[in-house]
Design a protein around this motif. Sequence first.
Motif, PDB file in Angstrom:
ATOM      1  N   ALA A  15      33.514  38.339  32.853  1.00  0.00           N
ATOM      2  CA  ALA A  15      34.053  39.374  33.747  1.00  0.00           C
ATOM      3  C   ALA A  15      35.540  39.087  33.946  1.00  0.00           C
ATOM      4  CB  ALA A  15      33.315  39.356  35.076  1.00  0.00           C
ATOM      5  N   PRO A  16      36.372  39.459  32.965  1.00  0.00           N
ATOM      6  CA  PRO A  16      37.787  39.107  33.022  1.00  0.00           C
ATOM      7  C   PRO A  16      38.510  39.740  34.204  1.00  0.00           C
ATOM      8  CG  PRO A  16      37.225  40.158  30.918  1.00  0.00           C
ATOM      9  CD  PRO A  16      36.028  40.226  31.791  1.00  0.00           C
ATOM     10  N   PRO A  17      39.435  38.972  34.808  1.00  0.00           N
ATOM     11  CA  PRO A  17      40.247  39.529  35.894  1.00  0.00           C
ATOM     12  C   PRO A  17      41.186  40.606  35.348  1.00  0.00           C
ATOM     13  CG  PRO A  17      40.622  37.158  35.622  1.00  0.00           C
ATOM     14  CD  PRO A  17      39.725  37.598  34.541  1.00  0.00           C
ATOM     15  N   ARG A  18      41.614  41.481  36.241  1.00  0.00           N
ATOM     16  CA  ARG A  18      42.554  42.540  35.857  1.00  0.00           C
ATOM     17  C   ARG A  18      43.976  42.110  36.155  1.00  0.00           C
ATOM     18  NH1 ARG A  18      40.467  47.524  39.126  1.00  0.00           N
ATOM     19  NH2 ARG A  18      40.826  45.962  40.700  1.00  0.00           N
ATOM     20  N   SER A  19      44.923  42.830  35.609  1.00  0.00           N
ATOM     21  CA  SER A  19      46.334  42.574  35.871  1.00  0.00           C
ATOM     22  C   SER A  19      46.596  42.669  37.371  1.00  0.00           C
ATOM     23  CB  SER A  19      47.187  43.605  35.120  1.00  0.00           C
ATOM     24  OG  SER A  19      48.544  43.394  35.375  1.00  0.00           O
ATOM     25  N   GLY A  20      47.285  41.667  37.928  1.00  0.00           N
ATOM     26  CA  GLY A  20      47.594  41.649  39.348  1.00  0.00           C
ATOM     27  C   GLY A  20      46.620  40.844  40.177  1.00  0.00           C
ATOM     28  N   PRO A  66      39.885  36.011  46.242  1.00  0.00           N
ATOM     29  CA  PRO A  66      39.958  37.278  46.980  1.00  0.00           C
ATOM     30  C   PRO A  66      41.401  37.606  47.342  1.00  0.00           C
ATOM     31  CG  PRO A  66      38.996  35.546  48.339  1.00  0.00           C
ATOM     32  CD  PRO A  66      39.194  34.966  46.981  1.00  0.00           C
ATOM     33  N   ARG A  67      41.680  38.885  47.376  1.00  0.00           N
ATOM     34  CA  ARG A  67      43.029  39.327  47.756  1.00  0.00           C
ATOM     35  C   ARG A  67      43.247  39.083  49.244  1.00  0.00           C
ATOM     36  NH1 ARG A  67      45.894  42.710  44.393  1.00  0.00           N
ATOM     37  NH2 ARG A  67      44.792  43.364  42.538  1.00  0.00           N
ATOM     38  N   PRO A  68      44.475  38.722  49.619  1.00  0.00           N
ATOM     39  CA  PRO A  68      44.766  38.577  51.055  1.00  0.00           C
ATOM     40  C   PRO A  68      44.528  39.902  51.775  1.00  0.00           C
ATOM     41  CG  PRO A  68      46.550  37.691  49.727  1.00  0.00           C
ATOM     42  CD  PRO A  68      45.609  38.391  48.789  1.00  0.00           C
ATOM     43  N   GLU A  69      44.096  39.840  53.024  1.00  0.00           N
ATOM     44  CA  GLU A  69      43.783  41.045  53.791  1.00  0.00           C
ATOM     45  C   GLU A  69      44.983  41.976  53.928  1.00  0.00           C
ATOM     46  OE1 GLU A  69      41.917  40.194  57.511  1.00  0.00           O
ATOM     47  OE2 GLU A  69      40.541  38.768  56.600  1.00  0.00           O
ATOM     48  N   VAL A  70      46.183  41.438  53.952  1.00  0.00           N
ATOM     49  CA  VAL A  70      47.384  42.256  54.105  1.00  0.00           C
ATOM     50  C   VAL A  70      47.513  43.228  52.942  1.00  0.00           C
ATOM     51  CG1 VAL A  70      49.906  42.202  54.203  1.00  0.00           C
ATOM     52  CG2 VAL A  70      48.571  40.488  55.434  1.00  0.00           C
ATOM     53  N   GLU A  71      47.193  42.788  51.735  1.00  0.00           N
ATOM     54  CA  GLU A  71      47.312  43.659  50.572  1.00  0.00           C
ATOM     55  C   GLU A  71      46.346  44.837  50.648  1.00  0.00           C
ATOM     56  OE1 GLU A  71      47.252  41.814  46.767  1.00  0.00           O
ATOM     57  OE2 GLU A  71      48.747  40.325  47.329  1.00  0.00           O
ATOM     58  N   THR A  76      49.064  34.551  39.238  1.00  0.00           N
ATOM     59  CA  THR A  76      48.777  35.984  39.171  1.00  0.00           C
ATOM     60  C   THR A  76      48.502  36.368  37.723  1.00  0.00           C
ATOM     61  OG1 THR A  76      50.258  36.362  41.038  1.00  0.00           O
ATOM     62  CG2 THR A  76      49.657  38.281  39.722  1.00  0.00           C
ATOM     63  N   MET A  77      47.436  37.085  37.509  1.00  0.00           N
ATOM     64  CA  MET A  77      47.047  37.524  36.174  1.00  0.00           C
ATOM     65  C   MET A  77      48.007  38.588  35.667  1.00  0.00           C
ATOM     66  SD  MET A  77      44.643  36.877  34.181  1.00  0.00           S
ATOM     67  CE  MET A  77      43.429  37.429  33.068  1.00  0.00           C
ATOM     68  N   LYS A  78      48.478  38.425  34.450  1.00  0.00           N
ATOM     69  CA  LYS A  78      49.332  39.441  33.845  1.00  0.00           C
ATOM     70  C   LYS A  78      48.537  40.254  32.825  1.00  0.00           C
ATOM     71  CE  LYS A  78      53.947  40.245  32.187  1.00  0.00           C
ATOM     72  NZ  LYS A  78      55.249  39.678  31.883  1.00  0.00           N
ATOM     73  N   GLU A  79      47.881  39.566  31.866  1.00  0.00           N
ATOM     74  CA  GLU A  79      47.036  40.280  30.910  1.00  0.00           C
ATOM     75  C   GLU A  79      46.137  39.300  30.166  1.00  0.00           C
ATOM     76  OE1 GLU A  79      48.839  41.610  27.026  1.00  0.00           O
ATOM     77  OE2 GLU A  79      50.691  41.064  28.056  1.00  0.00           O
ATOM     78  N   ARG A 138      41.861  33.735  26.225  1.00  0.00           N
ATOM     79  CA  ARG A 138      43.091  33.264  26.872  1.00  0.00           C
ATOM     80  C   ARG A 138      43.755  34.414  27.610  1.00  0.00           C
ATOM     81  NH1 ARG A 138      46.957  30.976  22.761  1.00  0.00           N
ATOM     82  NH2 ARG A 138      46.494  32.929  21.760  1.00  0.00           N
ATOM     83  N   ALA A 139      44.638  34.052  28.557  1.00  0.00           N
ATOM     84  CA  ALA A 139      45.326  35.075  29.344  1.00  0.00           C
ATOM     85  C   ALA A 139      46.751  34.633  29.627  1.00  0.00           C
ATOM     86  CB  ALA A 139      44.590  35.319  30.649  1.00  0.00           C
ATOM     87  N   LEU A 140      47.608  35.604  29.841  1.00  0.00           N
ATOM     88  CA  LEU A 140      48.983  35.360  30.253  1.00  0.00           C
ATOM     89  C   LEU A 140      49.018  35.476  31.771  1.00  0.00           C
ATOM     90  CD1 LEU A 140      51.920  34.930  29.325  1.00  0.00           C
ATOM     91  CD2 LEU A 140      52.158  37.408  29.236  1.00  0.00           C
TER      92      LEU A 140
END
Length: 80
Positions: free
Chosen positions: A43-48, A65-70, A11-14, A21-23
């Motif tokens: 196109a950097p990913p966002r937090s979460g 992709p995010r799971p459909e439940v989310e 999971t992307m934090k920041e 680089r990313a945490l």
Amino acid sequence: EDAEQAGEVVTMKEVLAGGERALVVGRADEERVAELCDALQQAPPRSGDIVLMDSRSGLLLEKLPRPEVEELVLEEVPDI
């Protein structure tokens, strides 16, 4: 860099200063610094966001992709 398209789901934090680089947070809430592949630097990913990481090289390969439940979860709780 060439890397396999399999690895660990994290999971992307920041994104860290410089944008290369990313945490990220992995198994058991373990925080780790990883390098973004060229496509993710553009196109950097966002937090979460959920990201695929090559465990051997520590390279973040792609945003998953995010799971459909989310998608069904409300971001704001309505006042009732």
